[in-house]
Scaffold this motif. Structure first.
Motif, PDB file in Angstrom:
ATOM      1  N   VAL A 142      -0.214   4.416  -6.987  1.00  0.00           N
ATOM      2  CA  VAL A 142       0.205   3.004  -7.150  1.00  0.00           C
ATOM      3  C   VAL A 142      -0.626   2.276  -6.274  1.00  0.00           C
ATOM      4  N   PRO A 143      -1.216   0.877  -6.666  1.00  0.00           N
ATOM      5  CA  PRO A 143      -2.009   0.268  -5.821  1.00  0.00           C
ATOM      6  C   PRO A 143      -1.636  -0.280  -4.508  1.00  0.00           C
ATOM      7  N   VAL A 144      -0.336  -0.413  -4.153  1.00  0.00           N
ATOM      8  CA  VAL A 144       0.461  -1.013  -3.007  1.00  0.00           C
ATOM      9  C   VAL A 144       1.614  -0.656  -2.999  1.00  0.00           C
ATOM     10  N   LYS A 145       2.252  -0.877  -1.773  1.00  0.00           N
ATOM     11  CA  LYS A 145       3.703  -0.633  -1.647  1.00  0.00           C
ATOM     12  C   LYS A 145       4.301  -2.070  -1.595  1.00  0.00           C
ATOM     13  N   LEU A 146       5.118  -2.145  -2.732  1.00  0.00           N
ATOM     14  CA  LEU A 146       5.511  -3.556  -3.201  1.00  0.00           C
ATOM     15  C   LEU A 146       7.184  -3.316  -3.635  1.00  0.00           C
ATOM     16  N   LEU A 147       7.795  -4.729  -3.121  1.00  0.00           N
ATOM     17  CA  LEU A 147       9.167  -4.978  -3.422  1.00  0.00           C
ATOM     18  C   LEU A 147       9.128  -6.316  -4.007  1.00  0.00           C
ATOM     19  N   ILE A 148       9.451  -6.417  -5.155  1.00  0.00           N
ATOM     20  CA  ILE A 148       9.937  -7.913  -5.642  1.00  0.00           C
ATOM     21  C   ILE A 148      11.159  -8.185  -5.672  1.00  0.00           C
ATOM     22  N   ILE A 149      11.762  -9.022  -5.380  1.00  0.00           N
ATOM     23  CA  ILE A 149      13.181  -9.497  -5.316  1.00  0.00           C
ATOM     24  C   ILE A 149      13.283 -10.619  -6.259  1.00  0.00           C
ATOM     25  N   ASP A 150      13.889 -10.528  -7.592  1.00  0.00           N
ATOM     26  CA  ASP A 150      13.938 -11.511  -8.438  1.00  0.00           C
ATOM     27  C   ASP A 150      12.757 -11.986  -8.748  1.00  0.00           C
ATOM     28  N   GLU A 151      12.688 -13.370  -8.895  1.00  0.00           N
ATOM     29  CA  GLU A 151      11.216 -14.226  -8.814  1.00  0.00           C
ATOM     30  C   GLU A 151      11.067 -14.787  -7.462  1.00  0.00           C
ATOM     31  N   ALA A 152      11.889 -14.492  -6.513  1.00  0.00           N
ATOM     32  CA  ALA A 152      11.879 -15.170  -5.296  1.00  0.00           C
ATOM     33  C   ALA A 152      11.097 -15.122  -4.441  1.00  0.00           C
ATOM     34  N   TYR A 153      10.654 -13.774  -4.111  1.00  0.00           N
ATOM     35  CA  TYR A 153       9.642 -13.481  -2.928  1.00  0.00           C
ATOM     36  C   TYR A 153       9.363 -11.874  -3.251  1.00  0.00           C
ATOM     37  N   ALA A 154       8.272 -11.425  -2.322  1.00  0.00           N
ATOM     38  CA  ALA A 154       8.010 -10.017  -2.657  1.00  0.00           C
ATOM     39  C   ALA A 154       7.565  -9.449  -1.195  1.00  0.00           C
ATOM     40  N   LEU A 155       7.773  -8.186  -0.891  1.00  0.00           N
ATOM     41  CA  LEU A 155       7.481  -7.589   0.240  1.00  0.00           C
ATOM     42  C   LEU A 155       6.273  -6.587  -0.072  1.00  0.00           C
ATOM     43  N   VAL A 156       5.113  -6.837   0.717  1.00  0.00           N
ATOM     44  CA  VAL A 156       3.946  -6.253   0.499  1.00  0.00           C
ATOM     45  C   VAL A 156       3.644  -5.160   2.224  1.00  0.00           C
ATOM     46  N   SER A 157       3.927  -3.897   1.734  1.00  0.00           N
ATOM     47  CA  SER A 157       3.448  -3.128   2.993  1.00  0.00           C
ATOM     48  C   SER A 157       1.858  -3.188   3.238  1.00  0.00           C
ATOM     49  N   LEU A 158       1.246  -3.468   4.608  1.00  0.00           N
ATOM     50  CA  LEU A 158       0.062  -3.561   4.714  1.00  0.00           C
ATOM     51  C   LEU A 158      -0.231  -2.296   5.524  1.00  0.00           C
ATOM     52  N   SER A 159      -1.274  -1.399   5.314  1.00  0.00           N
ATOM     53  CA  SER A 159      -1.773  -0.495   6.088  1.00  0.00           C
ATOM     54  C   SER A 159      -2.818  -0.977   7.123  1.00  0.00           C
ATOM     55  N   ILE A 160      -3.083  -0.201   8.163  1.00  0.00           N
ATOM     56  CA  ILE A 160      -4.049  -0.779   9.113  1.00  0.00           C
ATOM     57  C   ILE A 160      -5.626  -0.977   8.471  1.00  0.00           C
ATOM     58  N   THR A 161      -5.648  -0.533   7.186  1.00  0.00           N
ATOM     59  CA  THR A 161      -6.898  -0.736   6.752  1.00  0.00           C
ATOM     60  C   THR A 161      -7.101  -2.420   6.171  1.00  0.00           C
ATOM     61  N   GLU A 162      -5.836  -2.826   5.974  1.00  0.00           N
ATOM     62  CA  GLU A 162      -5.801  -4.198   5.425  1.00  0.00           C
ATOM     63  C   GLU A 162      -5.596  -5.511   6.336  1.00  0.00           C
ATOM     64  N   ALA A 163      -5.029  -4.955   7.564  1.00  0.00           N
ATOM     65  CA  ALA A 163      -4.770  -5.938   8.427  1.00  0.00           C
ATOM     66  C   ALA A 163      -5.030  -5.207   9.989  1.00  0.00           C
TER      67      ALA A 163
END
Length: 327
Positions: free
Chosen positions: A204-225
Motif C-alpha cells: 500500500v502506498p501509505v498508512k491511511l485512515l479515512i473517517i467518513d468524509e470528515a478527515y483522514a489520518l496519514v502516518s508519516l515515516s522519517i523519510t517524509e518529515a
C-alpha cells in the motif's frame, strides 16, 4: 460461476457494465451474428458497437468467420493479462499523482500546520488521536494497513466496537500485514468475522485512515518529515479528496479477503488462513510460520486443498477458492 460474480470479476479488470453484458451474451449464444448478441444483451446498435469494440480491444472477443458477421468469445488468457497490466498501470499512475500532490502540499503547507487545514500529532498523542478517530466514525472507515505498527492499546477492540455500531469498514492490507507474525489470526480474521470488508495488495502506498468524509489520518515515516512517529490529520481539502480517490482506486484493484462467514464443505480455520495467505502472495516460509507447521506439512495441505477444488496449481487454487467463497 454465477453471472453476478462474472460481471464483478470483469469490473475488477476495467470492463464496463455494457461490455460485461455483451460478454455474458457471447458466452450464451455465440457464435452468432453481432445483432443477435446485442438483442440477447438488450443493447441498441450504437451501444452494442461500443461495448463489442471494448471487448475486441481487450482481447476477449473477435469475428468467428471471414466475413466478420458472426462473432464469438476467444480464449481469455492474453486479454486478461493485458487488462491486469492496464489496471496495475492505473494504480501506479494514481500513486505517482497523489504522491506528487502530497509532496507539493508538504513543501508549501506543512510548516503552517497550526491552521485549520492540517494538524501534526506526534509521540504519545498518536494513540489517543487514533482511538478518538475510531470512536468518531458514523458511517464509513476506509483504511490502508501495513507494518510497522505503532502499539495502540485496545486498537482491535476499537475496530470491533466500530463494526458493532454498524459502521462500514473497508481495509486494504499489504502483503506484509498478512505475513506479520500473528497479525492475520489475532487482528485481521476477528475483524473480518465481525463484518469488515478486507482486501489485499502486494503493498500500500501509505498508512491511511479515512473517517467518513470528515478527515483522514496519514502516518508519516522519517523519510517524509523531519520527525519520528508523526501523524498528519488532514481536514476537508484537495488533499483529502486525492487520498479518498487513491483508496477507491486501490480498493478496486485489490483481491478480496472476505467471504461468507460459513465454512463451506467443513473448511477448517487453519485452511482458510492458509488460503488467505496464499491469495495475498505470502511466501511459503511466512505461511508455514503463521500456521506453525513445517514446509512439508504445508505442501501436503496445499495438495489436499487443490484436490478438493480440482486445481492443478496454486494460481488455480486461489482462483477457485475465491469463486467458492472460501476467502
Amino acid at each position: 460461476m454465477t453471472n453476478a460474480k462474472l460481471r464483478q470479476a470483469l469490473r475488477f479488470l476495467g470492463v464496463d457494465e455494457a461490455a460485461g453484458r455483451v460478454y455474458l451474451a457471447l458466452l450464451e449464444v455465440a457464435p452468432a451474428p453481432l445483432g443477435a448478441v446485442g438483442a440477447s444483451a438488450g443493447l441498441g446498435d450504437e451501444e452494442l458497437a461500443a461495448a463489442y469494440g471494448e471487448l475486441v480491444d481487450a482481447g476477449l472477443a473477435s469475428a468467428a468467420d471471414e466475413a466478420g458477421d458472426v462473432v464469438a468469445p476467444v480464449p481469455p488468457a492474453a486479454g486478461l493479462e493485458i487488462l491486469a497490466r492496464h489496471r496495475a498501470a492505473e494504480v501506479e499512475e494514481s500513486r505517482i499523482a497523489v504522491g506528487g500532490a502530497f509532496e507539493s502540499f508538504r513543501r508549501h503547507r506543512l510548516a503552517a500546520y497550526n491552521d485549520d487545514l492540517v494538524e501534526v500529532v506526534t509521540g504519545d498523542a498518536i494513540g489517543a488521536r487514533m482511538r478518538h478517530a475510531w470512536a468518531s466514525a458514523r458511517e464509513q472507515i476506509r483504511q490502508f494497513e501495513s507494518p510497522p505498527y505503532v502499539a495502540v492499546p485496545g486498537a482491535r477492540e476499537d475496530a470491533l466496537a466500530t463494526l458493532a455500531r454498524g459502521v462500514t469498514q473497508r481495509v486494504v492490507y499489504s502483503r506484509a500485514s498478512l505475513e506479520h507474525p500473528g497479525h492475520l489470526k489475532d487482528v485481521i480474521e476477528p475483524c473480518i468475522e465481525a463484518g469488515e470488508q478486507a482486501r489485499v495488495l502486494p503493498s500500500v502506498p501509505v498508512k491511511l485512515l479515512i473517517i467518513d468524509e470528515a478527515y483522514a489520518l496519514v502516518s508519516l515515516s522519517i523519510t517524509e518529515a523531519d520527525v519520528v512517529n508523526t501523524l498528519l490529520v488532514v481536514q476537508p481539502c484537495g488533499l483529502l479528496s486525492a487520498l479518498v480517490a487513491l483508496f477507491e482506486q486501490s480498493w478496486h484493484n485489490a483481491l478480496p479477503l472476505h467471504g461468507g462467514t460459513a465454512r463451506p464443505g467443513g473448511l477448517a480455520p487453519a485452511d482458510r488462513r492458509l488460503l488467505r495467505l496464499l491469495a495475498g502472495g505470502a511466501s511459503d516460509e511466512a505461511i508455514a510460520r503463521e500456521l506453525g507447521v513445517s514446509r512439508r506439512t504445508l505442501f501436503r495441505r496445499l495438495q489436499i486443498l487443490m484436490a478438493r477444488l480440482g486445481a492443478a496449481n496454486r494460481f488455480q487454487l486461489a482462483l477457485q477458492a475465491e469463486r467458492a467463497g472460501w476467502l
